[in-house]
Design an enzyme around this catalytic site. Structure first.
Site, mmCIF file in Angstrom:
data_model
loop_
_atom_site.group_PDB
_atom_site.id
_atom_site.type_symbol
_atom_site.label_atom_id
_atom_site.label_comp_id
_atom_site.label_asym_id
_atom_site.label_seq_id
_atom_site.Cartn_x
_atom_site.Cartn_y
_atom_site.Cartn_z
ATOM 1 N N HIS A 32 -35.318 -24.735 48.158
ATOM 2 C CA HIS A 32 -36.340 -24.991 48.668
ATOM 3 C C HIS A 32 -36.540 -25.824 49.081
ATOM 4 O O HIS A 32 -37.817 -27.217 49.718
ATOM 5 C CB HIS A 32 -36.637 -25.508 46.911
ATOM 6 N N ASP A 45 -39.212 -33.374 53.644
ATOM 7 C CA ASP A 45 -38.985 -32.356 52.535
ATOM 8 C C ASP A 45 -39.285 -31.412 53.090
ATOM 9 O O ASP A 45 -39.420 -29.925 54.030
ATOM 10 C CB ASP A 45 -40.686 -32.796 52.537
HETATM 11 C C1 GDG Z 1 -39.246 -28.835 45.946
HETATM 12 C C2 GDG Z 1 -39.232 -29.646 47.512
HETATM 13 C C3 GDG Z 1 -40.962 -27.485 48.125
HETATM 14 C C4 GDG Z 1 -46.908 -33.317 41.340
HETATM 15 N N1 GDG Z 1 -47.096 -34.972 40.066
HETATM 16 C C5 GDG Z 1 -47.250 -34.036 39.219
HETATM 17 C C6 GDG Z 1 -47.483 -32.993 39.505
HETATM 18 N N2 GDG Z 1 -47.082 -32.056 40.646
HETATM 19 C C7 GDG Z 1 -47.006 -31.000 40.964
HETATM 20 C C8 GDG Z 1 -47.362 -30.800 42.222
HETATM 21 C C9 GDG Z 1 -46.597 -29.571 42.781
HETATM 22 C C10 GDG Z 1 -45.050 -30.220 42.738
HETATM 23 O O1 GDG Z 1 -45.713 -30.481 41.629
HETATM 24 C C11 GDG Z 1 -44.586 -30.595 44.019
HETATM 25 O O2 GDG Z 1 -44.109 -29.667 44.641
HETATM 26 P P1 GDG Z 1 -43.660 -30.519 46.117
HETATM 27 O O3 GDG Z 1 -43.268 -29.284 46.678
HETATM 28 O O4 GDG Z 1 -44.634 -31.139 46.408
HETATM 29 O O5 GDG Z 1 -42.087 -31.120 45.913
HETATM 30 P P2 GDG Z 1 -41.310 -30.877 44.821
HETATM 31 O O6 GDG Z 1 -41.030 -31.358 43.980
HETATM 32 O O7 GDG Z 1 -40.283 -32.440 45.912
HETATM 33 O O8 GDG Z 1 -40.557 -29.932 45.314
HETATM 34 C C12 GDG Z 1 -40.216 -28.966 48.705
HETATM 35 C C13 GDG Z 1 -40.859 -26.875 46.998
HETATM 36 O O9 GDG Z 1 -39.897 -27.381 45.700
HETATM 37 C C14 GDG Z 1 -40.941 -25.637 46.394
HETATM 38 O O10 GDG Z 1 -39.652 -25.339 47.008
HETATM 39 O O11 GDG Z 1 -41.856 -27.439 48.398
HETATM 40 O O12 GDG Z 1 -40.440 -29.430 49.674
HETATM 41 O O13 GDG Z 1 -38.855 -30.241 47.612
HETATM 42 O O14 GDG Z 1 -46.850 -28.461 42.788
HETATM 43 O O15 GDG Z 1 -48.731 -30.425 42.068
HETATM 44 N N3 GDG Z 1 -48.341 -31.612 39.075
HETATM 45 C C15 GDG Z 1 -49.015 -32.230 37.628
HETATM 46 N N4 GDG Z 1 -48.716 -33.340 37.791
HETATM 47 C C16 GDG Z 1 -47.907 -34.902 37.805
HETATM 48 O O16 GDG Z 1 -48.059 -35.710 37.781
HETATM 49 N N5 GDG Z 1 -49.020 -31.669 37.043
#
Ligand code: GDG
Length: 461
Positions: A158, A366
């Site tokens: 990921h 990322d």
């Molecule tokens: C890893 C990889 C890859 C965030 N703050 C809150 C919240 N979130 C949710 C967002 C989103 C998720 O968390 C974050 O996903 P990301 O993809 O932006 O980042 P990572 O957590 O680092 O995830 C990344 C991912 O895996 C999937 O393969 O895209 O590159 O690093 O869904 O909405 N959700 C809530 N409250 C928050 O304060 N409920």
């Protein structure tokens, strides 16, 4: 029909995942389709337990079996905090300066992967298809193979894979890559990750490239390909219109009827470029004073990995920057930055995305970045906001119609934010429509199906 076995660090109950992230929902759904097993750590840390041992728990949720294993404190700290998040996470995000190469961590990382493989092995049936997720579990297939497992095993990373000379800073780099050759299919987020894998295995281990995606080394053949992860666009759009999303939208819309809203949402992680973003916002206020009293940055930075010192240091840096900018530019009735160090409910987030004029998704590195895709899905197509996206997010390979920025370039990013704030409606609509089509055609269901079809089509060795 083969049974699907998903292995990941954390496991979540598909029936209780309404408030969970899109990935948990997608994996739960893939498992529910034909019944399956989800296997991983229970989330329980046993104080004073024996390293390499852990009690196993099983429960059923519809036709999905959830089996989890406890970890003792020593294993958790060296496998999860130490090697996974103190070595692999920083190095794979190009932050050699933040890596803690303590020689003690690798023992725990191996021990937990062996423990997981030992517990999983007796549960496997000969035609099960096994799908292992993320950097915590890279050696999982090699451990299973050592115990005689002949099943098809796929892996999905990921996070990004760095270029060979950065990866080579990990003392065990060769062992890690050799472990990957125990899989049949390695899925990456972006084309750049596949290129780094291809160049690493060519240069460092003399692998033979059978074609663009197939490599032979260590007596095994592996396929490596990009499968950019998506979101459930319809589910997200529906959340925007459901009660909590709508309430949030209406409340914030009223407040921002005569002001502009810039929004950032992420875990408080150094890969996300938060201090650089706040500096860019300060530059915007300095260079374009018409934004003073008008543009507000809401930054949600949810707590993450607080047991690690680097995260505590980042929090201090960010809080001091936000405090300084509010002190310098704030008025009695207006504050430029609203910083929230708490988790916001997933049901309210879409409403907030929809009010925002501009989303700032500016990670330094990322794997993909799902927030960028969620922002697009939540917009009103008649009056959409603008996505300012880092060129270093995996998502930038797909989301070309966003305003792509270099987050290290504080001045250049501020210029792009100003451009976003002034973008005419017709251009916002055109960009949004193209972005929406892209995230719809490659959504999370497409991702799961494309990956599993490719795994099923791999020639078994
Ligand atoms: C890893 C990889 C890859 C965030 N703050 C809150 C919240 N979130 C949710 C967002 C989103 C998720 O968390 C974050 O996903 P990301 O993809 O932006 O980042 P990572 O957590 O680092 O995830 C990344 C991912 O895996 C999937 O393969 O895209 O590159 O690093 O869904 O909405 N959700 C809530 N409250 C928050 O304060 N409920």
């Amino acid at each position: 029909m083969s049974r699907l076995v998903v292995v990941s660090n954390r496991v979540s109950d598909p029936r209780k995942s309404a408030g969970a992230g899109g990935l948990a929902v997608a994996l739960g759904e893939a498992l529910s389709a034909n019944g399956g097993l989800w296997f991983g750590w229970s989330g329980t840390i046993v104080e004073g337990g024996t390293p390499g041992e852990g009690e196993m728990h099983t429960h059923h949720s519809g036709n999905v079996t959830l089996t989890t294993v406890d970890l003792c404190r020593e294993d958790h700290d060296s496998y999860y905090l130490g090697y996974s998040n103190g070595v692999l996470w920083p190095v794979f995000h190009y932050r050699l300066d933040l890596a803690d190469f303590d020689a003690g961590y690798i023992g725990g990382y191996r021990r937990v992967n062996q423990l997981m493989a030992r517990k999983l092995m007796p549960l496997l049936k000969p035609d099960d298809i096994i799908w292992v997720h993320d950097y915590h579990l890279i050696p999982m297939a090699a451990e299973l193979r050592a115990m005689g497992c002949k099943n098809r095993i796929g892996f999905f990373l990921h996070i990004p894979l760095p270029p060979p000379l950065i990866l080579a800073a990990v003392p065990q780099h060769e062992w890690l890559i050799r472990s990957l050759f125990a899989y049949d299919l390695i899925g990456f987020q972006a084309q750049s990750d596949v290129e780094h894998f291809s160049s690493y295995v060519g240069k460092e281990v003399g692998a033979e490239a059978l074609d663009k995606h197939q490599f032979r080394a260590f007596g095994r053949k592996v396929q490596a390909q990009a499968f950019p992860i998506g979101i459930d666009v319809d589910e997200f759009a529906a959340l925007t219109h459901a009660k909590e999303g709508r309430d949030m939208y209406e409340r914030m819309k009223k407040e921002f009827s005569r002001r502009r809203l810039l929004l950032g949402v992420e875990r408080l992680d150094y890969s996300k470029g938060l201090p650089q973003r706040v500096r860019s916002f300060r530059e915007l206020l300095k260079n374009y004073p018409e934004n003073i009293r008008s543009a507000t940055l809401i930054q949600i930075a949810s707590p993450s990995r607080e047991a690690l010192d680097t995260y505590a240091g980042l929090r201090q840096e960010l809080e001091s920057l936000c405090g300084a900018i509010n002190g310098d530019y704030g008025e009695l009735d207006w504050m430029p930055v609203r910083y929230i160090h708490r988790n916001v409910s997933r049901k309210r987030l879409p409403g907030l995305y929809r009010v925002a004029d501009v989303a700032l998704v500016t990670p330094l590195r990322d794997g993909m970045n799902l927030v960028a895709k969620e922002f697009i899905a939540a917009q009103d197509p008649a009056d959409p906001g603008v996505l300012v996206l880092s060129r270093f997010a995996g998502a930038a390979e797909q989301l070309k119609e966003a305003l792509l920025v270099n987050p290290y370039d504080v001045h250049g990013t501020a210029e792009s934010i100003q451009l976003a704030l002034q973008m005419p409606l017709i251009e916002r609509q055109r960009r949004h429509q193209q972005l929406l089509e892209r995230i719809r055609s490659q959504d999370v269901h497409w991702w799961r199906k494309t990956y599993l079809d490719a795994l099923a089509a791999c020639d078994p060795e």
